[in-house]
Design an enzyme around this catalytic site. Structure first.
Site, PDB file in Angstrom:
ATOM      1  N   HIS A  31      72.960  27.633  45.412  1.00 25.02           N
ATOM      2  CA  HIS A  31      73.671  28.237  44.287  1.00 25.02           C
ATOM      3  C   HIS A  31      74.927  28.921  44.805  1.00 25.02           C
ATOM      4  O   HIS A  31      74.884  30.082  45.218  1.00 25.02           O
ATOM      5  CB  HIS A  31      72.783  29.259  43.575  1.00 25.02           C
ATOM      6  CG  HIS A  31      71.611  28.649  42.856  1.00 25.02           C
ATOM      7  ND1 HIS A  31      70.420  28.362  43.481  1.00 25.02           N
ATOM      8  CD2 HIS A  31      71.459  28.266  41.557  1.00 25.02           C
ATOM      9  CE1 HIS A  31      69.583  27.836  42.589  1.00 25.02           C
ATOM     10  NE2 HIS A  31      70.179  27.765  41.426  1.00 25.02           N
ATOM     11  N   HIS A  71      68.791  33.750  43.136  1.00 25.57           N
ATOM     12  CA  HIS A  71      69.319  32.412  43.410  1.00 25.57           C
ATOM     13  C   HIS A  71      70.548  32.477  44.305  1.00 25.57           C
ATOM     14  O   HIS A  71      70.878  31.521  44.978  1.00 25.57           O
ATOM     15  CB  HIS A  71      69.639  31.668  42.107  1.00 25.57           C
ATOM     16  CG  HIS A  71      70.498  32.457  41.170  1.00 25.57           C
ATOM     17  ND1 HIS A  71      69.962  33.231  40.169  1.00 25.57           N
ATOM     18  CD2 HIS A  71      71.832  32.617  41.086  1.00 25.57           C
ATOM     19  CE1 HIS A  71      70.947  33.821  39.499  1.00 25.57           C
ATOM     20  NE2 HIS A  71      72.084  33.471  40.048  1.00 25.57           N
ATOM     21  N   GLY A 120      64.046  36.086  42.364  1.00 19.97           N
ATOM     22  CA  GLY A 120      64.316  34.758  41.826  1.00 19.97           C
ATOM     23  C   GLY A 120      64.007  34.747  40.339  1.00 19.97           C
ATOM     24  O   GLY A 120      64.903  34.527  39.524  1.00 19.97           O
ATOM     25  N   LEU A 122      64.138  36.104  37.084  1.00 19.78           N
ATOM     26  CA  LEU A 122      65.145  37.121  36.753  1.00 19.78           C
ATOM     27  C   LEU A 122      64.518  38.369  36.145  1.00 19.78           C
ATOM     28  O   LEU A 122      63.514  38.322  35.453  1.00 19.78           O
ATOM     29  CB  LEU A 122      66.202  36.508  35.839  1.00 19.78           C
ATOM     30  CG  LEU A 122      66.979  35.372  36.528  1.00 19.78           C
ATOM     31  CD1 LEU A 122      68.007  34.766  35.587  1.00 19.78           C
ATOM     32  CD2 LEU A 122      67.658  35.845  37.806  1.00 19.78           C
ATOM     33  N   ASN A 188      80.356  38.126  35.272  1.00 21.32           N
ATOM     34  CA  ASN A 188      81.217  36.932  35.385  1.00 21.32           C
ATOM     35  C   ASN A 188      81.306  36.126  34.094  1.00 21.32           C
ATOM     36  O   ASN A 188      81.936  35.076  34.048  1.00 21.32           O
ATOM     37  CB  ASN A 188      80.743  36.058  36.556  1.00 21.32           C
ATOM     38  CG  ASN A 188      79.307  35.565  36.360  1.00 21.32           C
ATOM     39  OD1 ASN A 188      78.804  35.535  35.245  1.00 21.32           O
ATOM     40  ND2 ASN A 188      78.665  35.176  37.449  1.00 21.32           N
ATOM     41  N   ILE A 190      79.450  34.135  32.675  1.00 24.71           N
ATOM     42  CA  ILE A 190      78.990  32.735  32.751  1.00 24.71           C
ATOM     43  C   ILE A 190      77.489  32.731  33.026  1.00 24.71           C
ATOM     44  O   ILE A 190      77.010  33.494  33.861  1.00 24.71           O
ATOM     45  CB  ILE A 190      79.688  31.996  33.922  1.00 24.71           C
ATOM     46  CG1 ILE A 190      81.171  31.788  33.649  1.00 24.71           C
ATOM     47  CG2 ILE A 190      79.006  30.652  34.213  1.00 24.71           C
ATOM     48  CD1 ILE A 190      81.498  30.649  32.722  1.00 24.71           C
ATOM     49  N   HIS A 262      77.371  27.800  39.084  1.00 28.20           N
ATOM     50  CA  HIS A 262      76.088  28.502  39.232  1.00 28.20           C
ATOM     51  C   HIS A 262      75.180  27.809  40.246  1.00 28.20           C
ATOM     52  O   HIS A 262      74.729  28.416  41.211  1.00 28.20           O
ATOM     53  CB  HIS A 262      75.390  28.617  37.882  1.00 28.20           C
ATOM     54  CG  HIS A 262      73.968  29.051  37.972  1.00 28.20           C
ATOM     55  ND1 HIS A 262      73.615  30.350  38.251  1.00 28.20           N
ATOM     56  CD2 HIS A 262      72.798  28.352  37.857  1.00 28.20           C
ATOM     57  CE1 HIS A 262      72.289  30.431  38.297  1.00 28.20           C
ATOM     58  NE2 HIS A 262      71.775  29.247  38.058  1.00 28.20           N
ATOM     59  N   GLU A 411      54.589  47.676  29.863  1.00 32.62           N
ATOM     60  CA  GLU A 411      53.670  47.162  30.884  1.00 32.62           C
ATOM     61  C   GLU A 411      54.407  46.391  31.969  1.00 32.62           C
ATOM     62  O   GLU A 411      54.083  46.492  33.153  1.00 32.62           O
ATOM     63  CB  GLU A 411      52.619  46.244  30.245  1.00 32.62           C
ATOM     64  CG  GLU A 411      51.703  46.921  29.234  1.00 32.62           C
ATOM     65  CD  GLU A 411      52.307  46.981  27.842  1.00 32.62           C
ATOM     66  OE1 GLU A 411      53.415  46.409  27.624  1.00 32.62           O
ATOM     67  OE2 GLU A 411      51.679  47.590  26.956  1.00 32.62           O
ATOM     68  N   PHE A 437      46.780  43.407  28.072  1.00 30.38           N
ATOM     69  CA  PHE A 437      48.193  43.634  28.343  1.00 30.38           C
ATOM     70  C   PHE A 437      48.601  43.155  29.733  1.00 30.38           C
ATOM     71  O   PHE A 437      49.783  43.199  30.081  1.00 30.38           O
ATOM     72  CB  PHE A 437      48.557  45.096  28.128  1.00 30.38           C
ATOM     73  CG  PHE A 437      48.349  45.532  26.699  1.00 30.38           C
ATOM     74  CD1 PHE A 437      48.665  44.681  25.657  1.00 30.38           C
ATOM     75  CD2 PHE A 437      47.840  46.782  26.387  1.00 30.38           C
ATOM     76  CE1 PHE A 437      48.457  45.057  24.332  1.00 30.38           C
ATOM     77  CE2 PHE A 437      47.634  47.171  25.071  1.00 30.38           C
ATOM     78  CZ  PHE A 437      47.943  46.309  24.038  1.00 30.38           C
ATOM     79  N   HIS A 461      38.908  47.867  28.585  1.00 32.28           N
ATOM     80  CA  HIS A 461      38.805  47.038  27.383  1.00 32.28           C
ATOM     81  C   HIS A 461      38.706  45.567  27.766  1.00 32.28           C
ATOM     82  O   HIS A 461      39.524  44.749  27.376  1.00 32.28           O
ATOM     83  CB  HIS A 461      40.009  47.291  26.466  1.00 32.28           C
ATOM     84  CG  HIS A 461      39.996  48.638  25.803  1.00 32.28           C
ATOM     85  ND1 HIS A 461      39.874  49.815  26.501  1.00 32.28           N
ATOM     86  CD2 HIS A 461      40.105  49.004  24.501  1.00 32.28           C
ATOM     87  CE1 HIS A 461      39.885  50.833  25.663  1.00 32.28           C
ATOM     88  NE2 HIS A 461      40.025  50.384  24.448  1.00 32.28           N
ATOM     89  N   HIS A 473      43.025  42.103  20.865  1.00 36.98           N
ATOM     90  CA  HIS A 473      42.762  43.049  21.944  1.00 36.98           C
ATOM     91  C   HIS A 473      41.518  42.699  22.758  1.00 36.98           C
ATOM     92  O   HIS A 473      41.092  43.497  23.589  1.00 36.98           O
ATOM     93  CB  HIS A 473      42.637  44.469  21.372  1.00 36.98           C
ATOM     94  CG  HIS A 473      43.957  45.055  20.975  1.00 36.98           C
ATOM     95  ND1 HIS A 473      44.779  44.458  20.057  1.00 36.98           N
ATOM     96  CD2 HIS A 473      44.622  46.165  21.407  1.00 36.98           C
ATOM     97  CE1 HIS A 473      45.886  45.190  19.915  1.00 36.98           C
ATOM     98  NE2 HIS A 473      45.811  46.220  20.723  1.00 36.98           N
TER      99      HIS A 473
END
Lengths: 670, 670
Positions: A31, A71, A120, A122, A188, A190, A262, A411, A437, A461, A473
């Protein structure tokens, strides 16, 4: 402090560009956009501000730098090489993206190389950075600024900021006034799809201001401007966003400013064109002497005095204080931590009361925090139901001595911030939430496993046992999905004593995360032995052996269902079938036992029935394809817990029936 | 339009309070805070603004209301009862949280009852609402405002706004200028832990403004004020946030304004005290006649003319146009949709080329969009690598006719917005991303399964086959974790023809989500049959039968590894072992076959070896505990794909060796 004038800063930044381009061209992919677009930002940070010692990458008081836009890994590798990090010789740059190199496609955590986190996916990196900044603030309160006084920097792309986790940590970092935290935004305009205007119109600066950050702008291709903004960040009590206006792929004429920069392929002709355009005459994989000298001056030499005086301060400490600091910064637990579990085990074994294992876990924590000062608890707005605050003070904007973080209803932030704390070292993070969760934090759970981080998450739980709150839940597939994550230790204790044993296993697991899965409802005491042998540590063990003859049937349960297996055993024994019950708090631990123990505990080829209020997936490994399984086949329902267990057929009778059907040669009934 | 003065609005709101309190007290648990705190908000919305017909809850052009803070379910049930919704008689209110009632602990989707989405896991509901607003805008562009012109409202709590997914959809809704979308924020400054100041300092209003929303304030206990704000929302081209200042648990003196109101228990004494305080003299589970009349007037009667004129417009349409509108709003595919797949199948079978299945999927989509006008594609900033935009125009702030959404780097938003589109009906959402990012959207995948929604997600980059980008981007545990979700159809085609078959299965799956898992790398053509029989639909089938005798060995593969199984078969056949290869694109579909077919395809007790570039979990179900498995045991690595397959031992040789070892009675070797 300006860098010595041995090489113009433009050449220092271009050195990043050409190392990166050479490596990406040689690898055949990579990249280029970020290494080229952020070369000046990295030059400003590393050669003028970042506290580091390339000869001692793991210096405890170093500033942390996280490349959240992972990247752009060649940016980091180039910088580490130029700065002279001991693990990043040119050979590694040449081997970019080769199997067995340290220069992976995305950076992989290796503090000894200067890589602070695996990034990596994101958003993860910036959340790690926020966790690191929390760790720094807490440790500074504990050990004083003479030992702990460093900053955390993250380089972030538009993608990191669009991910939901970003806002969770932006909001929380502002709330906590993490003033030593700086995000350098590669602005940038982009992304992979094209212009950012395809998917975002938001005023990102205003969003950060709304969360009480300092927001600064800088020309991202002007080392002086970026450096000035970094200096301003140092003087503000708020975390700082520096919006660095950049051109993606800057210096690569064919792709500069374009979407294709990119992740686009770089060809030899591109290299020639770039060299021509930037006036770079040196051959591939070489760094001109003046540039190398300037980089060393800006990194090693600039920091020499700070490193030496810090080392002197550490050396001057009383031996005990020094040992304690080094202990926590090496992520070693206190020698005698296991002793802290003995009294509570004796107490619980003696009391023999039915207890919710989440309550027991909270009591264990209350004992452990006295023995293990680096334990750092928290929950995403579930302090009440999880009880894992106990007597801990909160870590807040004004009190950094607290050891409990109110993460808010965030979380994912909790998961990734805990990773950052563990990667930073010095804190042993524990987070508590509901099992359902865990899906919200799943990307960070995976990263903890991939990074070998000792992060403990306690879940309450854990099944339809929660009752009326209903299927949203009620976890059904979560035991399977957590067990699926490589290097994740999953523990589901059956009672209070097993809960103590599982806590010991969780803390002993130093090279990966642990999921400690607890019930909301009280579970009867099944174990009364206070002798201290950790039977759970074998993963599965015979809780009740067959009586009256050779074992005919093995019933296997986990957590709240072990009691059902015992009740089924009573009936089967009464009907004349010697039946054993195996409690199996951990598949992973059982898998690690030798084959003989495994065969003795759950004999292959025998009649085996497992019971777990969850789906069957994976159980065939232990019970065979013809084994009996009593559990869930779909989602739960809203109703009282006791009705739900009957409704879904998870009963002692069903377990016994499944065994009897197999004795009669009718395995299809369950 | 004010409600008739048959009952003061205070009593209309109090009717919500007392129905909710009566039900929660009777059930023994529940969440009183929101029903009490939001009674006036709901009264304003339902009796003065919401377009609905309680006698025809599924009216296609109704406004959508999503209770994103789903724990406040009694608010919704009370309102639906008061409005006279046909499925919500008092009997249901009495049976709140009982097994078998419609009044579950958290609302569960049932459009015929007036419940638009299953909510509870925070943040999901508001993201569903944003998806609904997209569906409305797209359908309005397609069918015109005479048929489609409605609004989407979501009631949101602090928790919903703290979750990361919230910011993803706030940002995107502002970008898309979804002007018919309104969030009513229950701004009560309390969460489960206590005051919101424990975990948030952010200026929430400024954050919404930064994302280009209209932001209004209202006293949440003043029906007139909320109504005025709702009226202002109607006149603005931006989405609107109405911050409603409320007191949690308002009307319940013991808990009003306190943390405990969120989920605290309600006792008979509380009811008496509340009745005294509000002057409410009617017995439990009754609605005074004047209040009932006012509610009916504000809902059914207020909307009567609109409903009738809309019905007239629909009836006046040409039969074909009407049928088409009704078809998409009932989520029925066009009669002849399968025919659209025939030409591409013939083309691909004829060409016999090695193809990346993600590319093939994109080509299939390009054909399908012509046959199925409700298909609506999108990706989270992966248009290039997934190619699922094809020739579709983008759905944007200024062009609502587009059928492709640039979600930005917001996977979780995509997942939950697709759920909202499917729940709204009228669109058939398809999203494309990388398999590793399914973890980012996992909470929404689970909700799609729980809601029985026909949402299709296409995943690329499905294994170590992606190569150098390394373990962060290499799925290993994802097949297992997706297969673990109940009601999720998981498909992994082995070549281009199977990809067509899997697309047919995905579209035919009308009552749950589908994960269509594709490769980035080219896969050789294994199937050349163009006859149109969908062999994948059986889940697993014999791709190559054993030759030269009775079958001795069964090799089973999925996706890219089926080719390895075929190569292993060549060797085993050459060595004299009659060997069959089974391609198994879907466990769920195979599980649904009759036992005879399953036994014939994968004979129990025979030598079985599976190969899949993923973990073993769950495979024992198909190969037995002694079966051979060739796959991954941990995370991947960064390197060229072909080297990785060798490095991790996923080769035809390993598959053949595993079979031979079993023939020789040495099952332990794999």
């Amino acid at each position: 402090m300006p860098a010595p004038e041995t090489a113009p800063v433009a050449r220092m930044a271009d050195a990043i560009r050409f190392l990166s381009l050479d490596a990406i061209e040689r690898a055949g992919d990579g990249h280029p956009g970020a290494p080229l677009g952020c070369a000046e930002i990295a030059t400003a940070l590393f050669t003028r501000h970042l506290k580091c010692n390339p000869a001692d990458p793991e210096w405890a008081d170093r500033d942390r730098f996280v490349l959240s836009n992972g990247h752009g890994s060649m940016l980091l590798y180039s910088v580490l090489h130029l700065a002279g990090y001991v693990g990043m010789p040119m050979e590694q740059i040449r081997r970019f993206r080769e199997l067995g190199s340290h220069t992976h496609g995305h950076p992989e955590i290796a503090a000894h190389l200067g890589i602070e986190a695996t990034t990596g996916p994101l958003g993860q990196g910036i959340a790690n950075a926020v966790g690191m900044a929390v760790a720094e603030a807490r440790l500074a309160a504990q050990f004083g600024p003479e030992l702990v006084d460093h900053r955390t920097y993250a380089l972030v792309g538009d993608g990191c900021l669009m991910e939901g986790i970003a806002h969770e940590v932006i909001s929380l970092a502002g709330h906590l006034r993490l003033g030593k935290l700086v995000f350098l935004w590669d602005d940038n305009r982009i992304t992979d799809d094209g212009g950012t205007d395809l998917s975002i119109s938001e005023d990102v600066r205003a969003r950060f201001r709304a969360a009480d950050w300092q927001v600064l702008d800088a020309d991202g291709h002007d080392v002086e401007a970026v450096s000035a903004a970094l200096a301003r960040a140092e003087g503000d009590p708020r975390p700082t966003l520096i919006a660095c206006a950049t051109v993606i792929g800057r210096g690569l004429p064919r792709l500069e400013g374009k979407r294709g920069a990119h992740g686009g392929r770089v060809f030899p002709a591109d290299l020639a064109e770039a060299r021509e355009a930037r006036g770079w005459t040196d051959p591939a994989f070489t760094v001109p002497d003046d540039v190398a000298a300037a980089w060393r001056a800006g990194t090693t030499e600039r920091n020499r005095a700070a490193y030496e005086s810090w080392s002197d301060r550490l050396a001057a400490l009383p031996p005990e204080a020094r040992a304690e600091f080094e202990r926590v910064m090496q992520a070693r637990l206190p020698e005698d931590w296991r002793a802290a579990l003995r009294p509570i085990r004796e107490r619980l074994a003696g009391a023999g009361e039915a207890r919710a294992t989440i309550e027991v876990s909270a009591e264990i924590l209350a004992d452990l925090v006295r023995a293990i000062p680096e334990l750092f608890s928290g929950a995403p707005d579930l302090e009440g139901p999880t009880r894992h605050k106990q007597d801990l003070a909160a870590f807040t904007a004004t009190d950094r001595s607290g050891r409990y973080l109110h993460y808010g209803i965030r979380e994912h932030a909790m998961g990734s911030m805990m990773n950052g704390m563990a990667a930073h070292r010095g804190l042993a993070p524990v987070g508590a939430t509901y099992l359902v969760f865990s899906d919200y934090m799943r990307p960070s759970l995976r990263m903890a496993a991939l990074m070998d981080l000792p992060v403990i998450t306690v879940y309450s739980h854990d099944s339809i046992g929660i009752g009326r709150n209903g299927p949203t839940h009620q976890p059904v597939e979560y035991l399977a999905s957590l067990r699926a994550i490589p290097n994740m230790l999953v523990l589901r204790p059956a009672d209070a004593v097993e809960a103590v044993e599982c806590w010991e296993m969780a803390l002993a697991n130093r090279h990966g995360p642990t999921s400690l899965i607890c019930s909301r409802q009280p579970l009867p005491a099944l174990r009364r032995d206070a002798d201290g042998e950790n039977r759970s540590a074998r993963g599965a063990y015979v809780l009740a052996e067959a009586e009256g003859g050779a074992r005919a049937i093995t019933l296997i349960g986990t957590g709240s269902e072990v009691a059902l297996a015992l009740a089924a055993r009573d009936r089967l024994q009464a009907e004349g079938y010697p039946t054993a019950v195996v409690s199996m708090p951990s598949w992973e631990a059982f898998e690690a036992q030798d084959a003989e123990y495994r065969r003795a505990t759950i004999p292959p080829g025998s009649i085996r029935v497992a019971v777990e209020a969850a789906i069957r997936q994976g159980w065939d490994r232990w019970i065979g394809e013809d084994g009996g399984f009593v559990g869930m086949t779909g989602f739960g329902a809203s109703g009282p817990a006791e009705e739900l267990f009957k409704h879904f057929g998870i009963t002692a009778e069903a377990v016994a029936d499944a065994a009897l059907a197999r004795l009669r040669g009718q395995p299809g009934t369950q």
